[in-house]
Design a protein around this motif. Structure first.
Motif, short mmCIF file in Angstrom:
data_model
loop_
_atom_site.label_atom_id
_atom_site.label_comp_id
_atom_site.label_asym_id
_atom_site.label_seq_id
_atom_site.Cartn_x
_atom_site.Cartn_y
_atom_site.Cartn_z
N ILE A 140 0.84 -1.21 0.00
CA ILE A 140 0.00 0.00 0.00
C ILE A 140 0.87 1.25 0.00
O ILE A 140 0.63 2.19 -0.77
CB ILE A 140 -0.96 -0.01 1.21
CG1 ILE A 140 -2.03 -1.09 1.04
CG2 ILE A 140 -1.61 1.36 1.39
CD1 ILE A 140 -2.91 -1.29 2.26
N ASP A 141 1.89 1.27 0.84
CA ASP A 141 2.79 2.42 0.87
C ASP A 141 3.48 2.62 -0.48
O ASP A 141 3.61 3.75 -0.97
CB ASP A 141 3.85 2.24 1.96
CG ASP A 141 3.25 2.23 3.37
OD1 ASP A 141 2.10 2.70 3.52
OD2 ASP A 141 3.93 1.75 4.30
N ALA A 142 3.92 1.51 -1.08
CA ALA A 142 4.58 1.60 -2.38
C ALA A 142 3.62 2.09 -3.46
O ALA A 142 4.00 2.87 -4.34
CB ALA A 142 5.16 0.24 -2.76
N LEU A 143 2.37 1.65 -3.40
CA LEU A 143 1.38 2.07 -4.38
C LEU A 143 1.02 3.54 -4.21
O LEU A 143 0.75 4.24 -5.19
CB LEU A 143 0.13 1.21 -4.29
CG LEU A 143 0.26 -0.21 -4.85
CD1 LEU A 143 -0.97 -1.03 -4.52
CD2 LEU A 143 0.47 -0.16 -6.37
N ARG A 144 1.01 4.01 -2.97
CA ARG A 144 0.77 5.44 -2.74
C ARG A 144 1.79 6.27 -3.52
O ARG A 144 1.47 7.28 -4.14
CB ARG A 144 0.87 5.76 -1.26
CG ARG A 144 -0.29 5.31 -0.42
CD ARG A 144 -1.53 6.09 -0.72
NE ARG A 144 -2.52 5.96 0.33
CZ ARG A 144 -3.79 6.25 0.20
NH1 ARG A 144 -4.24 6.70 -0.97
NH2 ARG A 144 -4.63 6.12 1.19
N ALA A 145 3.05 5.81 -3.46
CA ALA A 145 4.10 6.53 -4.18
C ALA A 145 3.95 6.34 -5.69
O ALA A 145 4.00 7.31 -6.46
CB ALA A 145 5.47 6.04 -3.73
N ALA A 146 3.73 5.10 -6.11
CA ALA A 146 3.73 4.79 -7.55
C ALA A 146 2.50 5.31 -8.27
O ALA A 146 2.53 5.50 -9.49
CB ALA A 146 3.87 3.28 -7.75
N LEU A 147 1.41 5.56 -7.53
CA LEU A 147 0.20 6.11 -8.14
C LEU A 147 0.05 7.60 -7.85
O LEU A 147 -0.99 8.19 -8.17
CB LEU A 147 -1.04 5.36 -7.64
CG LEU A 147 -1.20 3.92 -8.15
CD1 LEU A 147 -2.34 3.22 -7.42
CD2 LEU A 147 -1.44 3.89 -9.65
N GLY A 148 1.04 8.18 -7.26
CA GLY A 148 1.01 9.60 -6.97
C GLY A 148 1.35 10.45 -8.19
O GLY A 148 1.43 9.95 -9.31
N PRO A 149 1.61 11.73 -7.96
CA PRO A 149 1.83 12.63 -9.10
C PRO A 149 3.22 12.54 -9.73
O PRO A 149 3.41 13.03 -10.85
CB PRO A 149 1.62 14.02 -8.47
CG PRO A 149 2.00 13.83 -7.03
CD PRO A 149 1.56 12.44 -6.68
N ASP A 150 4.18 11.92 -9.03
CA ASP A 150 5.56 11.92 -9.52
C ASP A 150 5.79 10.90 -10.62
O ASP A 150 5.45 9.72 -10.48
CB ASP A 150 6.54 11.65 -8.37
CG ASP A 150 6.52 12.75 -7.32
OD1 ASP A 150 6.16 13.89 -7.67
OD2 ASP A 150 6.85 12.46 -6.15
N GLU A 151 6.38 11.36 -11.69
CA GLU A 151 6.72 10.47 -12.79
C GLU A 151 7.76 9.43 -12.38
O GLU A 151 7.74 8.30 -12.87
CB GLU A 151 7.25 11.29 -13.97
CG GLU A 151 7.63 10.48 -15.19
CD GLU A 151 8.18 11.35 -16.31
OE1 GLU A 151 8.64 10.78 -17.31
OE2 GLU A 151 8.13 12.59 -16.19
N PHE A 152 8.63 9.82 -11.47
CA PHE A 152 9.67 8.92 -10.96
C PHE A 152 9.43 8.69 -9.47
O PHE A 152 10.02 9.37 -8.62
CB PHE A 152 11.07 9.52 -11.20
CG PHE A 152 11.44 9.62 -12.65
CD1 PHE A 152 12.13 8.58 -13.27
CD2 PHE A 152 11.09 10.73 -13.41
CE1 PHE A 152 12.47 8.65 -14.61
CE2 PHE A 152 11.42 10.81 -14.75
CZ PHE A 152 12.11 9.77 -15.36
N PRO A 153 8.55 7.74 -9.11
CA PRO A 153 8.21 7.53 -7.70
C PRO A 153 9.37 6.91 -6.93
O PRO A 153 10.25 6.27 -7.51
CB PRO A 153 7.02 6.57 -7.76
CG PRO A 153 7.22 5.82 -9.04
CD PRO A 153 7.82 6.81 -10.00
N VAL A 154 9.34 7.11 -5.62
CA VAL A 154 10.39 6.61 -4.74
C VAL A 154 9.78 5.80 -3.63
O VAL A 154 8.83 6.24 -2.96
CB VAL A 154 11.21 7.77 -4.14
CG1 VAL A 154 12.27 7.23 -3.17
CG2 VAL A 154 11.87 8.60 -5.23
N HIS A 155 10.31 4.59 -3.43
CA HIS A 155 9.91 3.76 -2.28
C HIS A 155 11.10 2.92 -1.87
O HIS A 155 11.70 2.23 -2.70
CB HIS A 155 8.74 2.85 -2.62
CG HIS A 155 8.42 1.88 -1.52
ND1 HIS A 155 7.69 2.24 -0.40
CD2 HIS A 155 8.75 0.56 -1.35
CE1 HIS A 155 7.59 1.18 0.41
NE2 HIS A 155 8.22 0.17 -0.15
#
Length: 301
Positions: A140-155
């Protein structure tokens, strides 16, 4: 509503669904769209072991493919995975699929997630079934990052670690709603602390007030005061007076009587209800859906 046809568990599938197919699925989704329903939902199982097949069946449409197909043939109804077993897949894969779905549908996705319960699915895909709870928390935490506004998400986590990897298209929504399904203490806590909403699984009416109160307590202690959607799955419904056996748990009768019964959910603190109609054919299900939208839903306010 959870859609007919796309899953065939003996717990809820009607006999007519055994011979149904994509055309029936599309017709029911369009009926829900036209009737003003908030969402249509699709389940998620990769494969059913032989020991569970007599009860669960092996018909489980893939949620991403199914919801994307339905997005193209509906106009406004939201598209819910109820629930996606996201621990079975790398979060970057899940994010790519659901971000694309949200993008293509114009921002209609609601991502419902759950821990899963079929051990053989996890074992076949090389995922530790015993650690599915902590894995879901991190996913869930990783998906929050990966589905957020950033083109290059970080987790950076224990199970998953990614940075500097771009994904487009991004979701159309600034924040994809994420609801957690399940009624165990762990699921309720996960929903309260990590999600935007809760999807109970099998809670009868009398159990809901305590569950809702628990969510409120957990969120208050954690200092969480943002929007949160509490759901409920109602008893089976039948609008009108059936001339066939719809089961003792089914709520039937005149629209006002059904609405009066369902308004009790709002009094408990429920924000959205998921309904299911007893039916003997696609036509009857569509008629029930339309009748609910026209005659019952307006009385819920």
């Amino acid at each position: 509503m959870q859609l007919a046809v796309q899953s065939r568990s003996t717990l809820y599938a009607e006999p007519w669904e055994a011979g149904a197919g994509p055309g029936d699925l599309v017709a029911v989704a369009r009926a829900a769209d036209a009737a003003g329903f908030d969402y249509v939902a699709c389940c998620d199982h990769v494969a059913i072991p032989r020991r569970l097949a007599p009860a669960m069946g092996t018909v489980w449409y893939d949620p991403v493919a199914t919801l994307a197909h339905l997005a193209a043939v509906t106009e406004r109804v939201r598209l819910l995975s109820h629930v996606a077993i996201v621990g079975l897949r790398h979060p970057l894969v899940t994010a790519k699929q659901y971000a694309t779905l949200d993008h293509l549908s114009g921002g209609r996705l609601v991502l419902g997630v759950g821990a899963g319960h079929v051990r053989e699915e996890f074992e076949a895909l090389g995922v530790d079934f015993g650690r599915r709870g902590p894995l879901l928390d991190e996913t869930i935490d990783a998906l929050r990052a990966a589905l957020g506004p950033d083109e290059f998400p970080v987790h950076h986590g224990k199970a998953y670690d990614f940075e500097g990897l771009g994904q487009r298209p991004r979701p159309a929504q600034p924040r994809v709603p994420l609801w957690v399904g399940g009624s165990s203490p762990a699921a309720v806590r996960r929903a309260a602390l990590r999600a935007d909403g809760w999807l109970p699984q099998g809670d009868p009416r009398e159990r809901l007030p305590a569950q809702i109160a628990r969510i409120g307590e957990l969120r208050e202690r954690a200092g969480l005061d943002g929007p949160f959607t509490v759901g409920a799955i109602t008893e089976p419904l039948y609008i009108g007076h059936p001339l066939w056996d719809v089961g003792s748990r089914t709520i039937g009768g005149a629209p006002e009587a059904i609405a009066e019964s369902l308004r009790a959910y709002r009094a408990m603190g429920v924000d959205q209800i998921q309904v299911r109609f007893r039916s003997r054919s696609r036509a009857e299900l569509i008629d029930q859906t339309a009748a609910f939208g026209a005659e019952v839903a307006p009385r819920l306010d």
